[in-house]
Enzyme design. Sequence first.
Site, PDB file in Angstrom:
ATOM      1  N   TYR A 143     -30.966  -7.312 -36.752  1.00 59.31           N
ATOM      2  CA  TYR A 143     -31.441  -8.667 -36.470  1.00 59.31           C
ATOM      3  C   TYR A 143     -33.020  -8.683 -36.777  1.00 59.31           C
ATOM      4  CZ  TYR A 143     -32.858 -13.027 -34.268  1.00 59.31           C
ATOM      5  OH  TYR A 143     -33.187 -14.178 -33.924  1.00 59.31           O
ATOM      6  N   ASP A 238     -38.370  -3.038 -40.547  1.00 63.74           N
ATOM      7  CA  ASP A 238     -38.658  -4.128 -39.469  1.00 63.74           C
ATOM      8  C   ASP A 238     -39.216  -3.451 -38.179  1.00 63.74           C
ATOM      9  OD1 ASP A 238     -36.748  -6.793 -38.177  1.00 63.74           O
ATOM     10  OD2 ASP A 238     -38.739  -6.010 -37.689  1.00 63.74           O
ATOM     11  N   LYS A 266     -43.680  -8.357 -30.659  1.00 66.93           N
ATOM     12  CA  LYS A 266     -43.731  -7.863 -29.489  1.00 66.93           C
ATOM     13  C   LYS A 266     -44.827  -7.008 -28.800  1.00 66.93           C
ATOM     14  CE  LYS A 266     -38.673  -7.732 -30.080  1.00 66.93           C
ATOM     15  NZ  LYS A 266     -37.882  -8.738 -29.319  1.00 66.93           N
TER      16      LYS A 266
HETATM   17  P1  KE4 Z   1     -39.169 -13.099 -32.974  1.00 62.20           P
HETATM   18  O1  KE4 Z   1     -39.134 -14.045 -33.920  1.00 62.20           O
HETATM   19  O2  KE4 Z   1     -38.185 -13.309 -31.753  1.00 62.20           O
HETATM   20  O3  KE4 Z   1     -40.523 -12.665 -32.262  1.00 62.20           O
HETATM   21  O4  KE4 Z   1     -38.782 -11.818 -33.523  1.00 62.20           O
HETATM   22  C1  KE4 Z   1     -37.608 -11.755 -34.217  1.00 62.20           C
HETATM   23  C2  KE4 Z   1     -37.192 -10.311 -34.410  1.00 62.20           C
HETATM   24  C3  KE4 Z   1     -37.361  -9.532 -35.737  1.00 62.20           C
HETATM   25  N1  KE4 Z   1     -37.064  -8.126 -35.661  1.00 62.20           N
HETATM   26  C4  KE4 Z   1     -36.419  -7.503 -34.824  1.00 62.20           C
HETATM   27  C5  KE4 Z   1     -36.061  -5.993 -34.768  1.00 62.20           C
HETATM   28  C6  KE4 Z   1     -36.244  -8.136 -33.403  1.00 62.20           C
HETATM   29  O5  KE4 Z   1     -35.759  -7.294 -32.268  1.00 62.20           O
HETATM   30  C7  KE4 Z   1     -36.520  -9.535 -33.336  1.00 62.20           C
HETATM   31  C8  KE4 Z   1     -36.469 -10.204 -32.007  1.00 62.20           C
HETATM   32  N2  KE4 Z   1     -35.456  -9.586 -30.953  1.00 62.20           N
HETATM   33  C9  KE4 Z   1     -34.598 -10.428 -30.077  1.00 62.20           C
HETATM   34  C10 KE4 Z   1     -34.164  -9.633 -28.942  1.00 62.20           C
HETATM   35  N3  KE4 Z   1     -33.454  -8.342 -29.318  1.00 62.20           N
HETATM   36  C11 KE4 Z   1     -35.463 -11.400 -29.344  1.00 62.20           C
HETATM   37  C12 KE4 Z   1     -35.052 -12.125 -28.229  1.00 62.20           C
HETATM   38  C13 KE4 Z   1     -34.942 -13.569 -28.594  1.00 62.20           C
HETATM   39  O6  KE4 Z   1     -34.212 -13.784 -29.677  1.00 62.20           O
HETATM   40  O7  KE4 Z   1     -34.892 -14.388 -27.535  1.00 62.20           O
END
Ligand code: KE4
Length: 430
Positions: A143, A238, A266
């Site tokens: 993701y 990523d 994060k």
């Molecule tokens: P955000 O746009 O949610 O800040 O980041 C996206 C993203 C990009 N790359 C990786 C490897 C990530 O894990 C994420 C976001 N992770 C999820 C939890 N596994 C965010 C939780 C959510 O969507 O509320």
Amino acid sequence: MYSTSEKLFERAKKSIPGGVNSPARTFDSVGGTPVFFEKGKGAVLTDSDGNDYIDYVGSWGPMIMGHAWPPVVHAVEQYAQCSTSFGSPTEIEVDMAELVKSMVPNVDRIRMVNSGTEATMSAIRVARGYTGRDKIIKFEGCYHGHGDSFLIKAGSGALTLGEPSSPGVTEGTAKDTLVAQFNELESVQELFENNEDEIAAVIVEPVAGNMGCIPPADGFLEGLRSLCDDHNSILIFDEVMTGFRVHPGGAQKRYGVDADLITYGKIIGGGMPVGAFGGKEDVMSVVSPDGPVYQGGTLSGNPVAMAAGATLLRELHKHPKHYEDLEEKAQHLIEGLERVFSEHDIPHHINHVGSMLGVFFTDREVNDFKSASSTDQEFFKKFFHGMLEHGVYLPPSPFESWFLSTAHSESQLDKTIKAAEETVADIAQS
Ligand code: KE4
């Protein structure tokens, strides 16, 4: 037990899609009502009904020093008093950029954005602008946020919700995203051969964290590096989740493989909305205003968010011993859980990389999307709710990683192990 959360959820659903501002927070894959929290301190969250929980979500990664870590709170208070945003350059943004460069390998230039999604979206635009090519390769179950190009067999929320690709993504966009299998270099090789000179970039979570936690197989990251070199494509790590989590220098440092572009999120924001993308000067030279690839944002490099992130990163940079402590905590928790599951004949497989863990209910190794998605999700649901009732808050999905913080004490880890023991015993009797 959760009457206030239930009432708040009923209200929320009237004004917010699904009652949540992000699908990952919903309890759709485990059933029941999402818990509304009021405060966090260290490893403990308190919900709106005053119930305490030992927290293994950690805001999905940022809380590596625990919730409301005093230096971050102080930094936010201090900076907010000088205005929460200028929309002009500030010194703290320069400090942050120099700090990240001093911690991670091969980043000459870095651009701050407001989320991990913005970081990954921008990184693939840079790769396309730099190479003049359109196609990207991603991995099933990984993701990278909700950018259109990524919602093709995405992991995390999309996977949990059983929608491997999302409506609203156009044919035109989807055709430029090719999907390979994590830890299977042959699937990547094949895509390169069938799309010669068309692939701008390969984007990968160097440790997959959105189908549970799956470490890279030996040679996998090195193999991606050489495939990208052979085909003049950009390798994007990523590191939104792994950055500053699996090593102070992230996965690049932990595995000794240099990507061309790296994305962060994060931890870099200390819980405030921050993402970033960076890399070698020649690749980053195409980024506006130096180059023609446009990218911008009103609140990018927001000083309050920078202060929070920089305070957290400085601590991790100055005291790498935290990572040994986190590893010991992870080992302690895993040994306890392994003992409990084995004593109760619960088929299980636990992966971990530093303080990010994947707990799978299955009798086989979990090292790719196929094995991660063939675990006992029904058992996970029961386990999740049992642990919740015993005061332990896990990610509400089998496709997420658990996170430890330096604030998790040995007694809290032992309480977690005891809660697991009582939970599996209750399930066996039910
Ligand atoms: P955000 O746009 O949610 O800040 O980041 C996206 C993203 C990009 N790359 C990786 C490897 C990530 O894990 C994420 C976001 N992770 C999820 C939890 N596994 C965010 C939780 C959510 O969507 O509320």
